[in-house]
Design a protein around this motif. Structure first.
Motif, PDB file in Angstrom:
ATOM      1  N   THR A  29       0.858  -1.202   0.000  1.00  0.00           N
ATOM      2  CA  THR A  29       0.000   0.000   0.000  1.00  0.00           C
ATOM      3  C   THR A  29       0.887   1.243   0.000  1.00  0.00           C
ATOM      4  O   THR A  29       1.793   1.368   0.822  1.00  0.00           O
ATOM      5  N   LYS A  30       0.583   2.146  -0.919  1.00  0.00           N
ATOM      6  CA  LYS A  30       1.428   3.336  -1.060  1.00  0.00           C
ATOM      7  C   LYS A  30       0.662   4.617  -0.738  1.00  0.00           C
ATOM      8  O   LYS A  30       1.208   5.707  -0.843  1.00  0.00           O
ATOM      9  N   GLY A  31      -0.619   4.481  -0.328  1.00  0.00           N
ATOM     10  CA  GLY A  31      -1.399   5.663   0.053  1.00  0.00           C
ATOM     11  C   GLY A  31      -1.441   6.679  -1.060  1.00  0.00           C
ATOM     12  O   GLY A  31      -1.096   7.845  -0.875  1.00  0.00           O
ATOM     13  N   THR A  32      -1.835   6.255  -2.252  1.00  0.00           N
ATOM     14  CA  THR A  32      -1.791   7.142  -3.414  1.00  0.00           C
ATOM     15  C   THR A  32      -3.029   8.031  -3.491  1.00  0.00           C
ATOM     16  O   THR A  32      -4.148   7.561  -3.324  1.00  0.00           O
ATOM     17  N   LEU A  33      -2.800   9.317  -3.729  1.00  0.00           N
ATOM     18  CA  LEU A  33      -3.893  10.271  -3.965  1.00  0.00           C
ATOM     19  C   LEU A  33      -3.651  10.921  -5.315  1.00  0.00           C
ATOM     20  O   LEU A  33      -2.527  10.936  -5.817  1.00  0.00           O
TER      21      LEU A  33
END
Ligand SMILES: Nc1ncnc2c1ncn2[C@@H]1O[C@H](COP(=O)(O)OS(=O)(=O)O)[C@@H](OP(=O)(O)O)[C@H]1O
Ligand SMILES: [Mg+2]
Ligand SMILES: [Mg+2]
Ligand SMILES: [Mg+2]
Length: 363
Positions: A29-33
């Protein structure tokens, strides 16, 4: 040596931030926005930016900072904010090194305010640090190349540049990588650096602690290419055709008799580091017709100095030097052409021939 303290600090803070990004790179998980311009940003970008700004405020409190990210892109997302805080709280450095960088970030409110300390407007005078916490975020997300980039600009001139390239081979003689890197491979990960007039170097990414000035450090040089040898050159360009015209680079390569099989597409300022150490020769970044895109200074400052100090010439597509004293963007430039001194003129001639020969004048 001039700028010795700034270089040592930049090497250490970029190392800490690059090791943080590597942890995110290998995590599922890279917490992409998605930002307002639809480009991606991840918890790795935010974490690296907060850590580097925190250390710059500690060591050089009077210097201005220009950084790519800002807290508003987090859109008051408390889950991601707390993930970033835990990311920046676990360090890979020794306590002594942490102390040199001013220690850790205390809480979420300090984290958010640090993220917003990179809003200087820059300009022709004073000292300003240009920071791209992850250059090539798309490459970072697709498992390719990316770089953590920091440069000190004084009165419009780049004086210090550091690039953390965790997915490039450590060896200066390894060929340009064309496939996805193996992050567990110990022979992967390199830092490039330069000071104005002091030459350019490479060193292992993880080898910072006791003697950052000397351990594993190698002076790097561009290939000494001459016009007769241009057909043997390798050029590199962006992976994204939206960032650099692939059709124009093909036409330029054809004019210079460089086989297209010798081109490498690679994300980020890893391109500058690669050609600076002779793993590749020419970096072409050609304006995409109809876009009117103006380059950001954090995408070029460190790489520009590293290539020039390694014996290269860096200009825009018209042959003008990159001007870092015009604010947050390279307002006076269009595109980038970086090449060894002996062939830069010839490459620019071919670039101009191709670009000026086209009807599309929006460039
Ligand atoms: N339209 C357009 N034209 C030119 N350049 C753009 C454009 N949009 C974005 N950017 C900037 O490109 C940065 C990524 O570097 P590269 O283009 O060299 O790499 S790649 O496209 O990911 O292969 C990328 O840096 P990061 O945002 O740090 O990843 C952007 O700042
Ligand atoms: Mg970006
Ligand atoms: Mg960038
Ligand atoms: Mg970035």
């Amino acid at each position: 040596m001039p700028y010795e303290a700034e270089l040592a600090h930049a090497l250490l803070t970029v190392t800490r931030a690059t090791l943080l990004t590597r942890r995110v790179f290998t995590s599922s998980t890279k917490g992409t926005l998605s930002k307002t311009d639809t480009s991606p940003v991840t918890i790795g970008d935010f974490g690296a930016q907060a850590l580097i700004i925190s250390s710059l405020r500690h060591a050089f409190p009077n210097d201005a900072i220009i950084a790519e990210e800002e807290s508003s892109s987090l859109a008051s997302n408390p889950t991601l904010t707390s993930e970033i805080l835990s990311l920046v709280s676990s360090t890979s450095l020794s306590p002594e090194e942490e102390a040199r960088l001013g220690g850790s970030i205390k809480d979420e409110s300090q984290l958010l305010s640090l993220l917003d300390m990179g809003k200087s407007t820059g300009g022709p005078s004073g000292r300003v640090w240009a920071l791209d916490p992850i250059d090539g975020t798309k490459g970072f997300l697709r498992g390719g190349q990316y770089a953590v980039c920091l440069a000190l600009i004084e009165d419009g001139d780049v004086k210090v540049g550091v690039l953390g390239c965790p997915n490039l081979p450590l060896s200066d003689t390894a060929p340009l990588p064309t496939s996805a890197p193996d992050p567990d491979d110990a022979s992967t990960g390199v830092l490039f650096s330069a000071t104005l007039g002091g030459g350019a170097s490479s060193r292992p990414l993880t080898h910072t602690s006791s003697k950052p000035q000397t351990d594993g450090v190698k002076t790097i040089h561009m290939h000494s290419l001459q016009p007769d040898n241009i057909p043997n050159a390798t050029f590199c360009e962006s992976v994204e055709a939206a960032h650099s015209s692939h059709s124009d680079s093909s036409a330029i390569a054809e004019l210079l008799h460089i086989p297209l099989s010798q081109s490498v597409r690679m994300d980020s300022q890893a391109k500058y580091g690669s050609i600076a150490r002779g793993a590749g020769d020419i970096y072409l970044r050609l304006p995409v017709p109809g876009k009117g895109y103006v380059e950001k200074i954090w995408d070029h400052a460190a790489g520009d100095l590293i290539v020039r100090e390694a014996g290269g010439v860096v200009t825009d597509a018209r042959g003008q030097n990159l001007d870092f004293g015009r604010g947050r963007r390279l307002e006076g430039n269009t595109g980038v052409v970086a090449a060894p001194q002996g062939v830069h003129d010839v490459v620019i001639k071919a670039v101009r021939e191709v670009l000026e020969g086209k009807k599309d004048v929006d460039r």
